[in-house]
Write an enzyme that holds these catalytic residues in place. Structure first.
Site, short mmCIF file in Angstrom:
data_model
loop_
_atom_site.label_atom_id
_atom_site.label_comp_id
_atom_site.label_asym_id
_atom_site.label_seq_id
_atom_site.Cartn_x
_atom_site.Cartn_y
_atom_site.Cartn_z
N PRO A 36 62.67 18.05 -1.26
CA PRO A 36 61.88 19.15 -0.96
C PRO A 36 60.26 19.02 -1.38
O PRO A 36 60.11 18.58 -2.38
CB PRO A 36 62.78 20.37 -1.46
CG PRO A 36 63.64 19.84 -2.44
CD PRO A 36 63.72 18.12 -2.32
N ASP A 37 59.56 19.60 -0.41
CA ASP A 37 58.14 19.80 -1.09
C ASP A 37 58.05 21.00 -1.95
O ASP A 37 59.13 21.65 -1.94
CB ASP A 37 57.11 19.58 0.00
CG ASP A 37 57.41 20.78 1.23
OD1 ASP A 37 57.98 21.74 0.71
OD2 ASP A 37 56.67 20.60 2.06
N PHE A 38 56.68 21.40 -2.28
CA PHE A 38 56.71 22.64 -3.06
C PHE A 38 56.59 23.62 -1.95
O PHE A 38 57.15 24.76 -2.27
CB PHE A 38 55.47 22.73 -3.92
CG PHE A 38 55.18 22.10 -5.16
CD1 PHE A 38 56.70 21.68 -5.44
CD2 PHE A 38 54.27 22.07 -5.89
CE1 PHE A 38 56.71 21.13 -7.03
CE2 PHE A 38 54.38 21.58 -7.15
CZ PHE A 38 55.79 21.15 -7.80
N ARG A 39 55.71 23.79 -1.07
CA ARG A 39 55.34 25.23 -0.44
C ARG A 39 56.00 25.31 0.85
O ARG A 39 55.61 26.52 1.78
CB ARG A 39 53.79 24.92 -0.45
CG ARG A 39 53.10 25.14 -1.67
CD ARG A 39 51.80 25.04 -1.63
NE ARG A 39 51.41 25.37 -3.29
CZ ARG A 39 51.27 24.03 -4.11
NH1 ARG A 39 51.59 22.77 -3.69
NH2 ARG A 39 51.13 24.33 -5.31
N ASN A 110 52.44 12.56 -5.71
CA ASN A 110 54.08 12.62 -5.87
C ASN A 110 54.39 12.11 -7.27
O ASN A 110 53.94 10.99 -7.57
CB ASN A 110 54.50 12.06 -4.67
CG ASN A 110 54.37 12.44 -3.41
OD1 ASN A 110 53.96 13.74 -3.23
ND2 ASN A 110 54.90 11.95 -2.08
N ASP A 112 57.86 11.04 -7.23
CA ASP A 112 59.05 10.51 -6.95
C ASP A 112 59.17 8.86 -7.10
O ASP A 112 60.19 8.36 -6.85
CB ASP A 112 59.51 11.04 -5.66
CG ASP A 112 58.52 10.51 -4.48
OD1 ASP A 112 57.84 9.63 -4.58
OD2 ASP A 112 58.38 11.58 -3.46
N HIS A 129 49.61 12.60 -10.50
CA HIS A 129 49.96 13.53 -11.31
C HIS A 129 51.36 12.91 -12.32
O HIS A 129 52.31 13.63 -12.57
CB HIS A 129 50.78 14.53 -10.65
CG HIS A 129 49.79 15.59 -9.67
ND1 HIS A 129 49.86 16.28 -8.80
CD2 HIS A 129 48.16 15.47 -10.07
CE1 HIS A 129 48.57 16.84 -8.34
NE2 HIS A 129 47.72 16.38 -9.11
N THR A 206 50.22 16.92 2.58
CA THR A 206 49.72 17.56 1.50
C THR A 206 49.12 18.98 1.96
O THR A 206 48.47 19.15 2.95
CB THR A 206 48.79 16.66 0.68
OG1 THR A 206 48.37 17.80 -0.41
CG2 THR A 206 47.86 16.16 1.27
N SER A 207 49.34 19.96 1.11
CA SER A 207 48.44 21.10 1.33
C SER A 207 47.30 21.44 0.81
O SER A 207 46.46 22.23 1.19
CB SER A 207 49.47 22.49 0.67
OG SER A 207 49.65 22.40 -0.79
N CYS A 249 54.68 12.81 9.26
CA CYS A 249 54.61 11.63 8.72
C CYS A 249 55.13 10.24 9.45
O CYS A 249 54.61 9.37 9.66
CB CYS A 249 54.51 11.54 7.27
SG CYS A 249 53.26 12.69 6.42
P1 CNA Z 1 53.12 21.02 -0.90
O1 CNA Z 1 52.16 22.07 -1.31
O2 CNA Z 1 54.45 21.49 -0.92
O3 CNA Z 1 52.47 20.54 0.62
C1 CNA Z 1 53.18 19.76 1.28
C2 CNA Z 1 52.62 19.65 2.71
O4 CNA Z 1 53.37 18.63 3.54
C3 CNA Z 1 52.62 21.21 3.44
O5 CNA Z 1 51.41 21.22 4.11
C4 CNA Z 1 53.79 20.77 4.79
O6 CNA Z 1 53.61 21.44 5.78
C5 CNA Z 1 53.58 19.21 4.73
N1 CNA Z 1 54.76 18.70 5.17
C6 CNA Z 1 56.08 18.80 4.68
N2 CNA Z 1 56.89 18.10 5.22
C7 CNA Z 1 56.12 17.13 6.01
C8 CNA Z 1 56.25 15.90 7.06
N3 CNA Z 1 57.37 15.22 7.13
N4 CNA Z 1 55.34 15.32 7.65
C9 CNA Z 1 54.09 15.90 7.68
N5 CNA Z 1 53.75 16.92 6.74
C10 CNA Z 1 54.80 17.41 6.25
O7 CNA Z 1 52.99 19.66 -1.78
P2 CNA Z 1 51.38 18.98 -2.39
O8 CNA Z 1 51.86 17.52 -2.68
O9 CNA Z 1 50.33 19.40 -1.38
O10 CNA Z 1 51.28 19.64 -3.69
C11 CNA Z 1 51.22 19.04 -4.97
C12 CNA Z 1 52.26 18.91 -5.77
C13 CNA Z 1 53.53 18.80 -5.16
C14 CNA Z 1 52.06 17.91 -6.92
O11 CNA Z 1 51.66 18.22 -7.93
C15 CNA Z 1 53.51 17.14 -6.69
O12 CNA Z 1 53.78 16.60 -7.83
C16 CNA Z 1 54.30 17.93 -6.19
N6 CNA Z 1 55.66 17.59 -5.87
C17 CNA Z 1 56.04 16.43 -5.49
C18 CNA Z 1 57.34 15.92 -5.02
C19 CNA Z 1 57.54 14.42 -5.01
O13 CNA Z 1 57.34 13.59 -5.73
N7 CNA Z 1 58.29 13.94 -3.85
C20 CNA Z 1 58.27 16.85 -4.42
C21 CNA Z 1 57.56 18.40 -4.68
C22 CNA Z 1 56.35 18.54 -5.19
#
Ligand code: CNA
Length: 273
Positions: A36-39, A110, A112, A129, A206-207, A249
């Protein structure tokens, strides 16, 4: 009909002419891997943290909160730990560009390590990060191996699965950059080398809300081709040379490989997982 091939065609042409690609990755590039993402509303981690009883969602990655209550982070770490997830098509696209000598750099937020698991070499990757690759005591900085951390995490009877430093009894934490901690020096050093040289920037999943990372793609020089690949519109992608693709993506990775004539190579990487 989808607008994707038309919008991607000029970018594919630039790549065919030999321009190199730099990636700016966020959690959204890994959601198709099951992380899962964060937001994202409903599915994002922040929407699902109620069980951890946090004072506020970001506390789970806050260094001061970790000092008081490391259990919340380790509950989440159990879910996110590398090894459970396979790279997505978007990660394989990065790998393909590397293999074709057309990758300049991968700046990733990320933790991961899916870029590495996809076979992208260390010299290309800037984990802005940090990651789960190494672990240190937050008090005396002694390193603990990942094998030992995993072993201690799996023993919930002892310290609720929180790894404790074998020298000073402080809490051990993976080298993920928490809110309240500094970013790796390598990020700024590499950025000052790359900044002026970036030709094509793919900004994906990314947001763009976490700084200073967000400022890198937002402040790129004006001659650069910037491409936003995200489910929602974010940032300042309003320049003439910008392309905005509000799609998944993986869908974009598939289409771009199609346009580049790399579709079968992409499929082979997916099958080899
Ligand atoms: P975020 O703030 O959760 O934003 C994610 C963005 O991606 C949002 O705008 C979504 O609409 C968009 N999104 C989600 N899925 C898809 C997809 N399949 N295709 C296109 N767009 C999509 O995450 P950010 O990375 O901007 O925030 C930064 C944080 C999140 C960092 O510090 C990370 O460490 C942290 N994080 C990392 C992971 C990981 O390593 N996979 C997971 C969760 C959070």
């Amino acid at each position: 009909m989808s607008d994707i091939p038309k919008l991607l065609q000029p970018i594919a042409e630039e790549i065919k002419k030999g321009k190199k690609v730099t990636f700016f990755n966020g959690a959204g590039i890994s959601t198709k891997a099951g992380i899962p993402d964060f937001r994202s509303p409903k599915t994002g981690l922040y929407a699902n943290l109620a069980k951890l009883n946090l004072p506020y969602a970001e506390a789970v990655f806050d260094i001061d909160y970790f000092r008081e209550s490391p259990e919340a982070f380790y509950t989440l770490a159990d879910e996110l730990y590398p090894g459970k997830f396979a790279p997505t098509k978007y990660h394989h696209l990065i790998r393909l560009l590397q293999d074709k000598n057309q990758l300049r750099r991968v700046y990733t937020q990320n933790i991961d390590t899916l870029e590495r698991i996809a076979g992208v070499r260390d010299e290309f990757i800037i984990e802005a990060h940090g990651s789960f690759a190494k672990n240190h005591c937050i008090d005396c900085s002694e390193e603990m191996s990942t094998e030992r951390v995993k072993e201690l995490m799996s023993n919930k009877e002892k310290n609720n699965g929180v790894p404790i430093c074998e020298s000073c009894k402080g809490y051990v934490k993976p080298d993920i950059v928490f809110f309240g901690e500094g970013l790796p020096e390598k990020l700024f050093e590499t950025w000052s080398e790359d900044e002026k040289e970036i030709e094509i920037a793919l900004v994906g999943g990314t947001s763009l809300t976490v700084y200073p990372f967000a400022s890198f793609p937002l402040e790129l020089h004006k001659d650069c081709t910037r491409v936003l690949i995200n489910r929602e519109r974010v940032g300042n992608f309003t320049r003439k040379k910008d392309t905005v693709l509000l799609h998944d993506c993986d869908e974009i990775a598939t289409e771009l490989c199609e346009l580049l004539g790399w579709a079968s190579e992409l499929e082979a990487l997916v099958k080899a997982e």
